[in-house]
Design a protein around this motif. Structure first.
Motif: not given
Length: 103
Positions: A93, A96, A60-61, A57, A67, A98
């Motif tokens: 992952i 989100l 992602a932020r 997380r 990742c 990625m």
């Protein structure tokens, strides 16, 4: 410091990405760096600062394009018969947005 070289040198060499952990030092450095230029971040989870989900997380932020689960964490979970935890991290992952991997 992550050893970022001057922007003109990176551009001349064609360096466009960085593999770095999701620790707090890297996060601060990336925030500072992005004021000067663009760099694609390939994030590695960092067990010292949180479990895989928290690190994913954070990646992602922080704008990571990919990742991967830390290799030592991966090895430990599989050896303990906890491979499902890796599957959940990989699913998160992807969820989100990625690219996903393991080390």
């Amino acid at each position: 410091s992550l050893g970022f070289t001057p922007r003109w040198y990176r551009e001349r060499l064609g360096i466009t990405g960085l593999v770095a952990r999701t620790d707090f030092h890297v996060m601060r450095t990336l925030l500072e760096y992005r004021d000067e230029g663009e760099l694609q971040w390939l994030a590695q989870t960092c067990p010292e600062v949180g479990d895989s989900e928290a690190c994913v997380r954070r990646a992602a932020r922080g704008g990571a394009v990919a990742c991967h689960v830390h290799g030592g964490v991966m090895d430990h979970l599989v050896a303990q018969g906890r491979g499902r935890e890796v599957e959940r991290a990989i699913a998160l992952i992807r969820e989100l947005g990625m690219k996903a991997g393991v080390a």
